[in-house]
Structure formats: structure tokens, C-alpha cells
Enzyme design. Structure first.
Site, PDB file in Angstrom:
ATOM      1  N   LYS A 201       0.869  -1.169   0.000  1.00 40.58           N
ATOM      2  CA  LYS A 201       0.000   0.000   0.000  1.00 40.58           C
ATOM      3  C   LYS A 201       0.916   1.233   0.000  1.00 40.58           C
ATOM      4  O   LYS A 201       1.894   1.274   0.743  1.00 40.58           O
ATOM      5  CB  LYS A 201      -0.866  -0.029   1.265  1.00 40.58           C
ATOM      6  CG  LYS A 201      -1.731   1.187   1.464  1.00 40.58           C
ATOM      7  CD  LYS A 201      -3.001   1.084   0.658  1.00 40.58           C
ATOM      8  CE  LYS A 201      -3.778   2.401   0.716  1.00 40.58           C
ATOM      9  NZ  LYS A 201      -4.740   2.505  -0.391  1.00 40.58           N
ATOM     10  N   LYS A 237      19.897  11.552   0.901  1.00 39.98           N
ATOM     11  CA  LYS A 237      19.593  12.418   2.037  1.00 39.98           C
ATOM     12  C   LYS A 237      20.464  13.654   1.991  1.00 39.98           C
ATOM     13  O   LYS A 237      21.640  13.589   1.593  1.00 39.98           O
ATOM     14  CB  LYS A 237      19.843  11.652   3.345  1.00 39.98           C
ATOM     15  CG  LYS A 237      18.883  10.477   3.524  1.00 39.98           C
ATOM     16  CD  LYS A 237      19.332   9.550   4.632  1.00 39.98           C
ATOM     17  CE  LYS A 237      18.440   8.310   4.667  1.00 39.98           C
ATOM     18  NZ  LYS A 237      19.055   7.213   5.448  1.00 39.98           N
ATOM     19  N   GLU A 275      14.624   1.282   9.109  1.00 39.63           N
ATOM     20  CA  GLU A 275      13.934   2.425   8.492  1.00 39.63           C
ATOM     21  C   GLU A 275      12.426   2.272   8.578  1.00 39.63           C
ATOM     22  O   GLU A 275      11.897   1.185   8.330  1.00 39.63           O
ATOM     23  CB  GLU A 275      14.273   2.524   7.000  1.00 39.63           C
ATOM     24  CG  GLU A 275      15.699   2.843   6.673  1.00 39.63           C
ATOM     25  CD  GLU A 275      15.883   3.065   5.169  1.00 39.63           C
ATOM     26  OE1 GLU A 275      17.007   3.397   4.786  1.00 39.63           O
ATOM     27  OE2 GLU A 275      14.910   2.908   4.388  1.00 39.63           O
ATOM     28  N   GLU A 288      12.795  -1.030   5.582  1.00 36.22           N
ATOM     29  CA  GLU A 288      13.922  -1.930   5.364  1.00 36.22           C
ATOM     30  C   GLU A 288      14.952  -1.716   6.457  1.00 36.22           C
ATOM     31  O   GLU A 288      14.864  -0.734   7.201  1.00 36.22           O
ATOM     32  CB  GLU A 288      14.545  -1.721   3.984  1.00 36.22           C
ATOM     33  CG  GLU A 288      14.898  -0.297   3.638  1.00 36.22           C
ATOM     34  CD  GLU A 288      15.224  -0.134   2.138  1.00 36.22           C
ATOM     35  OE1 GLU A 288      16.413  -0.058   1.825  1.00 36.22           O
ATOM     36  OE2 GLU A 288      14.294  -0.081   1.311  1.00 36.22           O
ATOM     37  N   ARG A 292      24.573  -1.832   8.212  1.00 34.05           N
ATOM     38  CA  ARG A 292      25.880  -1.171   8.155  1.00 34.05           C
ATOM     39  C   ARG A 292      25.874   0.087   9.009  1.00 34.05           C
ATOM     40  O   ARG A 292      24.822   0.534   9.471  1.00 34.05           O
ATOM     41  CB  ARG A 292      26.152  -0.750   6.705  1.00 34.05           C
ATOM     42  CG  ARG A 292      25.073   0.190   6.191  1.00 34.05           C
ATOM     43  CD  ARG A 292      25.452   0.936   4.939  1.00 34.05           C
ATOM     44  NE  ARG A 292      24.510   2.026   4.684  1.00 34.05           N
ATOM     45  CZ  ARG A 292      23.333   1.910   4.101  1.00 34.05           C
ATOM     46  NH1 ARG A 292      22.930   0.734   3.682  1.00 34.05           N
ATOM     47  NH2 ARG A 292      22.548   2.965   3.935  1.00 34.05           N
ATOM     48  N   VAL A 295      25.893   6.941   6.967  1.00 35.11           N
ATOM     49  CA  VAL A 295      26.496   8.269   6.793  1.00 35.11           C
ATOM     50  C   VAL A 295      26.135   9.163   7.985  1.00 35.11           C
ATOM     51  O   VAL A 295      26.982   9.868   8.529  1.00 35.11           O
ATOM     52  CB  VAL A 295      25.982   8.930   5.484  1.00 35.11           C
ATOM     53  CG1 VAL A 295      26.508  10.354   5.349  1.00 35.11           C
ATOM     54  CG2 VAL A 295      26.363   8.094   4.264  1.00 35.11           C
TER      55      VAL A 295
HETATM   56  C1  MV4 Z   1       7.421   3.739   0.292  1.00 34.59           C
HETATM   57  C2  MV4 Z   1       6.822   5.023   0.159  1.00 34.59           C
HETATM   58  C3  MV4 Z   1       5.460   5.105   0.292  1.00 34.59           C
HETATM   59  N1  MV4 Z   1       4.722   3.996   0.521  1.00 34.59           N
HETATM   60  N2  MV4 Z   1       6.631   2.680   0.521  1.00 34.59           N
HETATM   61  C4  MV4 Z   1      11.884   5.018  -0.786  1.00 34.59           C
HETATM   62  C5  MV4 Z   1      13.144   4.443  -0.260  1.00 34.59           C
HETATM   63  C6  MV4 Z   1      12.847   3.064   0.137  1.00 34.59           C
HETATM   64  N3  MV4 Z   1      13.567   2.714   1.323  1.00 34.59           N
HETATM   65  C7  MV4 Z   1      11.375   3.046   0.341  1.00 34.59           C
HETATM   66  N4  MV4 Z   1      10.852   4.284  -0.159  1.00 34.59           N
HETATM   67  C8  MV4 Z   1       9.541   4.600  -0.070  1.00 34.59           C
HETATM   68  N5  MV4 Z   1       8.726   3.559   0.194  1.00 34.59           N
HETATM   69  C9  MV4 Z   1       5.322   2.815   0.629  1.00 34.59           C
HETATM   70  N6  MV4 Z   1       4.589   1.733   0.846  1.00 34.59           N
HETATM   71  C10 MV4 Z   1       7.655   6.104  -0.095  1.00 34.59           C
HETATM   72  C11 MV4 Z   1       9.010   5.897  -0.218  1.00 34.59           C
HETATM   73  C12 MV4 Z   1       9.783   7.075  -0.494  1.00 34.59           C
HETATM   74  C13 MV4 Z   1      10.726   7.545   0.404  1.00 34.59           C
HETATM   75  C14 MV4 Z   1      11.005   6.905   1.590  1.00 34.59           C
HETATM   76  C15 MV4 Z   1      11.938   7.398   2.467  1.00 34.59           C
HETATM   77  C16 MV4 Z   1      12.611   8.573   2.146  1.00 34.59           C
HETATM   78  C17 MV4 Z   1      12.372   9.202   0.980  1.00 34.59           C
HETATM   79  C18 MV4 Z   1      11.420   8.721   0.084  1.00 34.59           C
HETATM   80  C19 MV4 Z   1      11.165   9.403  -1.097  1.00 34.59           C
HETATM   81  C20 MV4 Z   1      10.259   8.930  -1.959  1.00 34.59           C
HETATM   82  C21 MV4 Z   1       9.561   7.757  -1.670  1.00 34.59           C
END
Ligand code: MV4
Length: 458
Positions: A201, A237, A275, A288, A292, A295
Site C-alpha cells: 500500500k 539524504k 527504516e 527496510e 551497516r 552516513v
Molecule cells: C514507500 C513510500 C510510500 N509507501 N513505501 C523510498 C526508499 C525506500 N527505502 C522506500 N521508499 C519509499 N517507500 C510505501 N509503501 C515512499 C518511499 C519514499 C521515500 C522513503 C523514504 C525517504 C524518501 C522517500 C522518497 C520517496 C519515496
């Protein structure tokens, strides 16, 4: 205790690890590519070994060259830093086979977390909230259509082997799904060699909040609080801070306890980061785990007073964690700005010779960098040249210290992200802590509309 550690990395993080080793009285071995011969990490290590040409696939990613360097110099352990081989279960296994300690989690835990669908399932089983999604990789278009209908649109397609935002597709209507599934699968196959994807979702306007943990090899795990990392562009970031203004003390304790329990469940050892997305209603969902050092670890070090890299080395050597959860106290607020060698408007890399480099110190300022006057920023590696971290008794003081530090920083010869940082630090939404992962997109498109130029204030 280890007598000698090989650092399988370069740049500021190699220097950071050398700092920890020196404080512990451990000798260091630097490895370097032909492009890094004159780097500070080579100068400050006790020994150094050239491991290949500039291209990282030929040097910093070359496992046989790195293992050979460790054997030749008699290193007892390898610290991988971040990036490069830091999350290579393969390197961790080869180290084990060669009786060299890999400073990181067990290979099977690295592998588990590297498969984002398996990690999701393991965390769900351990009681960590995850978003509704497919149970494992999607097996067919029909199944994906059915799952997406059950989840409700929008959904997001993610690569099992992805992470850090690579290979994701947001799908807003059922009509888009089949094509998005095919492109995502094809892209994942090309990028990672594994085409498997899963569904979740999609959360609109979330914050990115992550929890630092550290575990020893005796089953003890503690968390070191959270970092707010919503200020990013294209999954890079730019600014991180601790604590997050979005969490109450109660939420912090609950999230921390949940992560500690989950880390214990997978026998997590060494440093790691879990995260999460926080939705606008304040709910947390596991995304996730990064197996490690990250940064942005210095913001955690500033607010806890714990040297994460020293602790990584001590636990890898078999020591018990020297503190309990109740010993971890959070004090004040810390912010990190990543200083990249890039154009602040176009984000194009800006490598080259730095003629002059000077960052003022003063109360509450930490600078982690490999840069100095007359050094060269190589086009072969990522553009991070320095991390400036400030601490304050509260967020306002940390921001004020960051602003005056950036204003008094001199970096001549290349372009840097400093002018962009100064603009963000002055933004009313940033100052108020109104952050989400779309902050930079919104900020940059509004600037375009205003016709505002960063160059004017550079
Ligand atoms: C998502 C999300 C919205 N909904 N999952 C981007 C990095 C990866 N670790 C997972 N990410 C995202 N997963 C769901 N179900 C939005 C992001 C996302 C995001 C997450 C963390 C930091 C920046 C981001 C930028 C765009 C999208």
C-alpha cells in the site's frame, strides 16, 4: 582485542574509522585506488595497500584484492564503512572463511535484510508493523491485480533486491498496473540481476524516520533513538537530525522497544538501522533494515554521547555492550548537512581541485571530512566531501549553529551544496519542523516558480 584493522573504504568514513582505531590503540591499514594515492586516509593509516585502478569495481569493490591486502598486512578485522562492500554477505562470508573478523552483522542476517520481501516477512513475524502488501514476491499479473485491488490504490511496486528507493513504481489506477509491473520487473532484472518485485500500500506524504541499534554477540541489543531523514532528493539524504520533532517520548520508547525486540529475534549483532515510514496520522511502518554504519551516524553520537564506531569494533571483538538501554540518555538536538561537490541548482557533480578549505569550529560543531586546501575531489566516487554536524541544547540552537558554521565555511575551486543548505535552513516549514519526504521536491519547484536563484546568495 584486534591489533590491526583494515578499512575497506575511502573518504571521510575511512578517516572516521581511523579515528576510532587510534583511540582504541589499534593499528590501521588503508586500502586505496590509484585515484586516492594522496588521500588523507592513506596518510593517517599505519600501513597502506594499493588495490587497483580508480574505477570502484576494480578497487573498492574488489573482494580478492581487499582480502589479499588484509592477509599481506596481517589485519585481524575488516571495517567496510558504508557503501561499496558494506552490505555484501559475500565479503562477510569470505572473511569468516579466512579467519578475518568482518565488523558487521552475521552473513545470513545481511542476506536476509538484503531481500526486502524476506526482511518484511521476518519483521512482521517479530511484531514490527509493516504496510499491507503482497506476501512475498508477486508470482503473476493476475495475482498482482488481485492483491492491488485488496490493498486499494495507490500501491507501490518495489524490487526485492532494491532498497534505497531504486526500482520503485507508484501505481494509482488498476489500468496502469500491468505495464508498471512489466517495467519494474525489467528494471529490477537489469539493475540487480533479480527481477522479483512485491507490492505495498502506498503512503502519501510520509516522514522517513529510522532507528539506530547496536547489538553484541551475547544477545544484547540496545537502540540509540531515531533520526529524522525526510530532507532528501532522489533518495539522497541532504539533512538528517536527531531526535525527530514528530515523536512523543512515549512513541520513541515504543518504537525503540519494538525494534530492539525484532533485532534480537534475528540475532542482530553490530550496528544497524531500521527504516520506517511515519504516515501523517503518526503510524509507523517498517521499510527496510540497513546492516551497516550509516552516513548520518554522527547525529546519534552527538545526542547520546556514544561512539558508534568504537562500539562496533568492541562488539566485533566479542566484548559485551558496555551500556544498557537505561544508560542511554538523549540530550539536546543534532543536525547534519551533507556537503556535496555539486552544483546547488542543477545538482551536477562538481569535482576538481579545492584551492581553499576552511570550516570554523566552535561550540557544538563537528566536521567529518577528507577535504583540505589543495586536495582533489575525484569524479570517480560519490560527491560527499564533508559532513557538518551541529549540536544545540534544542533544535533552534542546533539550527543557529549550523547556519553560522555554513556561513563561515570557505570552499573554493568547486561548487558545493552549501547555498542550498542555507536556503533550506531558513525555510519556515523546515524551521517549524513541518517535514515529509516530498519537502525538497516541493521546495525546488516553488523556487523555480519564484524565479529565485541560489547563485544570488552563493
Ligand atoms: C514507500 C513510500 C510510500 N509507501 N513505501 C523510498 C526508499 C525506500 N527505502 C522506500 N521508499 C519509499 N517507500 C510505501 N509503501 C515512499 C518511499 C519514499 C521515500 C522513503 C523514504 C525517504 C524518501 C522517500 C522518497 C520517496 C519515496
Amino acid at each position: 582485542m584486534f591489533k590491526k584493522i583494515l578499512i575497506a573504504n575511502r573518504g571521510e568514513i575511512a578517516l572516521r574509522i581511523i579515528c576510532a582505531c587510534r583511540e582504541l590503540g589499534i593499528k590501521t591499514v588503508a586500502v586505496y585506488s590509484e585515484a586516492d594515492e594522496n588521500s588523507l586516509h592513506v596518510r593517517f593509516a599505519d600501513e597502506d595497500v594499493c588495490i587497483g585502478p580508480a574505477r570502484s569495481t576494480d578497487s573498492y569493490l574488489n573482494v580478492p584484492a581487499i582480502i589479499s591486502a588484509a592477509e599481506i598486512t596481517g589485519a585481524d578485522a575488516i571495517h567496510p564503512g558504508y557503501g561499496f562492500l558494506a552490505e555484501s554477505a559475500y565479503l562477510a562470508e569470505v572473511c569468516e572463511a579466512c579467519h578475518i573478523k568482518f565488523i558487521g552483522p552475521y552473513p545470513n542476517v545481511i542476506r536476509l535484510m538484503g531481500d526486502k520481501a524476506r526482511a518484511r516477512r521476518a519483521m512482521k513475524k517479530a511484531g514490527v508493523p509493516v504496510l499491507p502488501g503482497s506476501d512475498g514476491p508477486v508470482q503473476s499479473e493476475d495475482q498482482a491485480v488481485k492483491t492491488a485491488r485488496e490493498l486499494g490504490y495507490p500501491v507501490i511496486i518495489k524490487a526485492v533486491a532494491g532498497g534505497g528507493g531504486r526500482g520503485m513504481r507508484i501505481v494509482r489506477t488498476p489500468e496502469e498496473l500491468p505495464k508498471a509491473l512489466r517495467t519494474a520487473t525489467r528494471e529490477a532484472e537489469a539493475a540487480f540481476g533479480v527481477g522479483d518485485v512485491y507490492l505495498e500500500k502506498y503512503v502519501e506524504s510520509p516522514r522517513h524516520i529510522e532507528v539506530q541499534v547496536i547489538g553484541d554477540h551475547h544477545g544484547n541489543v540496545v537502540h540509540l533513538g531515531e533520526r529524522e531523514c525526510s530532507i532528501q532528493r532522489r533518495h539522497q539524504k541532504l539533512i538528517e537530525e536527531a531526535p525527530s520533532v514528530a515523536l512523543t517520548e512515549k512513541q520513541r520508547r515504543k518504537l525503540g522497544a519494538t525494534v530492539v525486540e525484532a533485532a534480537r529475534a534475528v540475532q542482530y549483532a553490530n550496528a544497524g538501522t531500521f527504516e520506517f515510514l511515519m504516515d501523517p496520522q503518526g503510524h509507523f511502518y517498517f521499510l527496510e533494515a540497513n546492516t551497516r554504519l550509516q552516513v548520518e551516524h554522527p547525529v546519534t553520537e552527538f545526542v547520546t554521547g556514544i561512539d558508534v564506531v568504537k562500539e562496533q569494533i568492541l562488539v566485533a571483538a566479542g566484548r559485551r555492550l558496555s551500556f544498557k538501554q537505561s544508560d542511554v540518555q538523549f540530550r539536546g538536538h543534532a543536525i547534519e548537512c551533507r556537503i556535496n561537490a555539486e552544483d546547488p541548482e542543477t545538482f551536477a557533480p562538481s569535482p576538481g581541485l579545492i584551492h581553499a578549505f576552511s570550516v570554523p569550529g566552535g561550540p557544538g560543531v563537528r566536521v567529518d571530512t577528507y577535504a583540505h586546501s589543495e586536495c582533489t575531489v575525484s569524479p570517480y566516487y560519490d560527491s560527499l566531501i564533508a559532513k557538518i554536524i551541529t549540536w544545540g541544547r534544542d533544535r533552534t540552537e542546533a539550527i543557529a549553529r549550523m547556519r553560522r558554521t555554513l556561513e563561515m565555511t570557505v570552499i573554493e575551486g568547486i561548487r558545493t551544496s552549501i547555498p542550498l543548505h542555507l536556503k533550506v535552513l531558513a525555510d519556515p516549514d523546515f524551521v517549524a519542523g513541518r517535514l515529509d519526504t516530498h519537502f525538497m521536491e516541493r521546495y525546488l519547484s516553488e523556487k523555480k516558480k519564484d524565479g529565485g536563484s541560489l547563485a544570488e546568495t552563493a
